[in-house]
Motif scaffolding. Structure first.
Motif, PDB file in Angstrom:
ATOM      1  N   UNK A 128      -2.645   7.074  23.201  1.00  0.00           N
ATOM      2  CA  UNK A 128      -2.766   7.987  24.350  1.00  0.00           C
ATOM      3  C   UNK A 128      -3.679   9.176  24.058  1.00  0.00           C
ATOM      4  N   UNK A 129      -3.531   9.852  22.895  1.00  0.00           N
ATOM      5  CA  UNK A 129      -4.469  10.939  22.592  1.00  0.00           C
ATOM      6  C   UNK A 129      -5.926  10.473  22.497  1.00  0.00           C
ATOM      7  N   UNK A 130      -6.156   9.292  21.890  1.00  0.00           N
ATOM      8  CA  UNK A 130      -7.523   8.793  21.794  1.00  0.00           C
ATOM      9  C   UNK A 130      -8.095   8.467  23.171  1.00  0.00           C
ATOM     10  N   UNK A 131      -7.259   7.926  24.038  1.00  0.00           N
ATOM     11  CA  UNK A 131      -7.703   7.638  25.410  1.00  0.00           C
ATOM     12  C   UNK A 131      -7.976   8.921  26.181  1.00  0.00           C
ATOM     13  N   UNK A 132      -7.065   9.860  26.057  1.00  0.00           N
ATOM     14  CA  UNK A 132      -7.184  11.125  26.773  1.00  0.00           C
ATOM     15  C   UNK A 132      -8.494  11.829  26.445  1.00  0.00           C
ATOM     16  N   UNK A 133      -8.897  11.767  25.188  1.00  0.00           N
ATOM     17  CA  UNK A 133     -10.106  12.468  24.747  1.00  0.00           C
ATOM     18  C   UNK A 133     -11.323  11.536  24.688  1.00  0.00           C
ATOM     19  N   UNK A 134     -11.177  10.348  25.272  1.00  0.00           N
ATOM     20  CA  UNK A 134     -12.284   9.399  25.446  1.00  0.00           C
ATOM     21  C   UNK A 134     -12.942   8.992  24.121  1.00  0.00           C
ATOM     22  N   UNK A 135     -12.117   8.888  23.089  1.00  0.00           N
ATOM     23  CA  UNK A 135     -12.610   8.367  21.808  1.00  0.00           C
ATOM     24  C   UNK A 135     -12.595   6.841  21.839  1.00  0.00           C
ATOM     25  N   UNK A 136     -11.672   6.282  22.589  1.00  0.00           N
ATOM     26  CA  UNK A 136     -11.637   4.845  22.846  1.00  0.00           C
ATOM     27  C   UNK A 136     -11.516   4.655  24.357  1.00  0.00           C
ATOM     28  N   UNK A 137     -11.800   3.432  24.822  1.00  0.00           N
ATOM     29  CA  UNK A 137     -11.619   3.172  26.246  1.00  0.00           C
ATOM     30  C   UNK A 137     -10.391   2.282  26.442  1.00  0.00           C
ATOM     31  N   UNK A 138      -9.968   2.121  27.682  1.00  0.00           N
ATOM     32  CA  UNK A 138      -8.689   1.468  27.984  1.00  0.00           C
ATOM     33  C   UNK A 138      -8.633   0.019  27.492  1.00  0.00           C
ATOM     34  N   UNK A 139      -9.748  -0.673  27.559  1.00  0.00           N
ATOM     35  CA  UNK A 139      -9.777  -2.068  27.102  1.00  0.00           C
ATOM     36  C   UNK A 139      -9.481  -2.145  25.609  1.00  0.00           C
ATOM     37  N   UNK A 140     -10.028  -1.227  24.842  1.00  0.00           N
ATOM     38  CA  UNK A 140      -9.765  -1.202  23.407  1.00  0.00           C
ATOM     39  C   UNK A 140      -8.308  -0.865  23.129  1.00  0.00           C
ATOM     40  N   UNK A 141      -7.751   0.084  23.899  1.00  0.00           N
ATOM     41  CA  UNK A 141      -6.346   0.446  23.718  1.00  0.00           C
ATOM     42  C   UNK A 141      -5.438  -0.738  24.018  1.00  0.00           C
ATOM     43  N   UNK A 142      -5.762  -1.476  25.080  1.00  0.00           N
ATOM     44  CA  UNK A 142      -4.971  -2.663  25.424  1.00  0.00           C
ATOM     45  C   UNK A 142      -5.032  -3.710  24.318  1.00  0.00           C
ATOM     46  N   UNK A 143      -6.237  -3.904  23.755  1.00  0.00           N
ATOM     47  CA  UNK A 143      -6.392  -4.870  22.676  1.00  0.00           C
ATOM     48  C   UNK A 143      -5.609  -4.474  21.442  1.00  0.00           C
ATOM     49  N   UNK A 144      -5.619  -3.186  21.120  1.00  0.00           N
ATOM     50  CA  UNK A 144      -4.894  -2.659  19.958  1.00  0.00           C
ATOM     51  C   UNK A 144      -3.393  -2.876  20.147  1.00  0.00           C
ATOM     52  N   UNK A 145      -2.911  -2.529  21.350  1.00  0.00           N
ATOM     53  CA  UNK A 145      -1.495  -2.697  21.655  1.00  0.00           C
ATOM     54  C   UNK A 145      -1.091  -4.168  21.611  1.00  0.00           C
ATOM     55  N   UNK A 146      -1.944  -5.012  22.133  1.00  0.00           N
ATOM     56  CA  UNK A 146      -1.636  -6.433  22.216  1.00  0.00           C
ATOM     57  C   UNK A 146      -1.502  -7.075  20.839  1.00  0.00           C
ATOM     58  N   UNK A 147      -2.393  -6.715  19.932  1.00  0.00           N
ATOM     59  CA  UNK A 147      -2.332  -7.338  18.611  1.00  0.00           C
ATOM     60  C   UNK A 147      -1.091  -6.878  17.849  1.00  0.00           C
ATOM     61  N   UNK A 148      -0.685  -5.606  18.007  1.00  0.00           N
ATOM     62  CA  UNK A 148       0.549  -5.141  17.364  1.00  0.00           C
ATOM     63  C   UNK A 148       1.754  -5.893  17.922  1.00  0.00           C
TER      64      UNK A 148
END
Length: 326
Positions: A128-148
Motif C-alpha cells: 500500500x505505501x509503495x502504491x500510494x507513492x507510485x513506486x509500483x503500479x497496481x498490476x505489480x502489486x497484484x502480481x506480488x500479492x498473488x505469488x505470496x
C-alpha cells in the motif's frame, strides 16, 4: 535421486527446508518497512525511491525463484508421498527407523507459513505505501500479492498431505510462535544457495521504457482430499443423476482470480456449515471449530472474532454457491 524409492519424500523435504530458510532469512518484504526507517519525505527523494524500487524487484525475483523451484517441487511431490510411504512400510527392513527418521525431518522442516508471510500485513505495511507513492503500479502489486498467496496455499496443502500420511501434528495446531526453528547456519547456507541459484531476470521493456516483472504461471490448486470426506455422496456426484457440485465448490475456493476478503471466506465457511451438504457424523459441534479447519484447508486467514451473527450471507454469495441451498 531417480532410482530412489523415496524420491518425492526427499525432494519435498529439500523444498520444505529451502522455503523455511528463505522465509526466516528474508521475510515477505524488506524489514526496513517494519522498523520505521522510511519517513514520509523519503518517498519524495529520488535516491530512496530507487532503493525501494530495487528492493521490490529483488524480492519479487527471489519469490519467483522459490516458487518455481521449491513450491513447484512440493506440488509435484504431493500425489506421490503416500505411495512412497506405503512402499517404505512394505519394503524396508528398517521400517520403524526409516519412518522415524523422515517424520523427524518433516517436523523440523515445517513451520506455520501464515505467521511469517501474512498477506494482510504485507499489503498494509508494504504494498500500500509503495502504491500510494507510485513506486509500483497496481498490476505489480497484484502480481506480488498473488505469488505470496500461491506460495502459502500450496505450502499449506503440502503440509496437510504430509501430516496425514506420516501422522504428524500440524504445526499450526501447536499454537506457538517458535515451532521448529532452524539453526542460523542452515538459514545462511540455504539463503545463500537460493540467491546464488537465482537466474538473472530478463525484463521486457514497456512502452514508457520501464521494466515489467514477469510473475510465474499459476498452478491450479486442489484442496486436500480429506475436505471432500465432509460432504455427502450426492453432493459429490455419487449416485444416478447426481451432479458433482463438490468440484464446483473446490474450483471457487481455489480460483486465484477471485480476490476474496477475510470476512468473505468466513461467510462461505458459515454458508457451508449451515448447509445440508455436510455429513452429520463429520460436522463439528461448533462453527468456530469448523471455521478454523476451513481456513487451514483453504489457506485463508482466520479471525477469531467472526461469529455467525456477524456474517450475514449476501445475495452475491447465495448466487455463486446456489448449490448449497437445496
Amino acid at each position: 535421486m531417480e532410482d530412489s524409492k523415496t524420491k518425492y519424500i526427499e525432494s519435498s523435504l529439500v523444498a520444505f527446508r529451502a522455503i523455511k530458510s528463505f522465509v526466516f532469512q528474508k521475510g515477505a518484504y524488506p524489514r526496513t518497512f517494519d522498523n520505521g526507517m522510511w519517513k514520509e519525505e523519503d518517498y519524495k527523494d529520488p535516491d530512496y525511491r530507487r532503493v525501494m524500487r530495487s528492493d521490490f524487484e529483488e524480492y519479487l525475483e527471489l519469490m519467483a525463484h522459490v516458487y518455481n523451484k521449491y513450491v513447484k517441487a512440493l506440488y509435484d511431490a504431493m500425489p506421490h508421498i503416500e505411495s512412497e510411504y506405503n512402499n517404505l512400510v512394505i519394503d524396508s527392513r528398517n521400517m520403524e527407523q526409516a519412518l522415524k527418521l523422515f517424520k523427524g525431518k518433516y517436523e523440523e522442516a515445517m513451520f506455520v507459513i501464515e505467521w511469517e508471510m501474512d498477506i494482510n500485513k504485507t499489503l498494509g505495511n508494504y504494498l500500500s505505501p509503495l502504491l500510494k507513492h507510485e513506486i509500483i503500479h497496481s498490476k505489480e502489486a497484484d502480481g506480488y500479492q498473488e505469488i505470496i498467496c500461491n506460495i502459502g496455499m500450496i505450502y499449506c496443502q503440502a503440509v496437510n498431505v504430509v501430516c496425514d500420511v506420516f501422522n504428524i501434528e500440524r504445526p499450526w495446531n501447536k499454537n506457538r510462535a517458535d515451532v521448529a526453528k532452524i539453526a542460523s547456519s542452515q538459514v545462511k547456507e540455504m539463503a545463500s544457495a537460493i540467491q546464488n541459484e537465482a537466474v538473472e531476470p530478463q525484463e521486457p521493456q514497456s512502452a514508457n521504457g520501464t521494466s515489467e516483472q514477469i510473475v510465474p504461471k499459476i498452478i491450479k490448486r486442489k484442496l486436500p482430499s480429506e475436505f471432500a470426506e465432509y460432504f455427502n455422496a450426492p453432493f459429490k456426484g455419487i449416485g444416478p443423476n447426481n451432479i458433482n457440485y463438490y468440484d464446483r465448490l473446490e474450483d471457487s475456493l481455489t480460483d486465484p482470480a477471485k480476490k476474496r476478503s477475510t470476512i468473505e471466506y468466513a461467510k462461505i465457511a458459515l454458508f457451508i456449515y449451515q448447509s445440508k451438504k455436510i455429513l452429520p457424523r463429520k460436522k463439528p459441534n461448533t462453527f468456530s471449530e469448523w471455521y478454523q479447519y476451513f481456513c487451514k484447508i483453504v489457506g485463508c486467514k482466520y479471525n477469531k472474532d467472526y461469529s455467525p451473527h456477524k456474517l450475514p450471507i449476501t445475495q452475491k454469495l447465495k448466487e455463486e454457491f446456489s448449490y448449497l441451498l437445496d
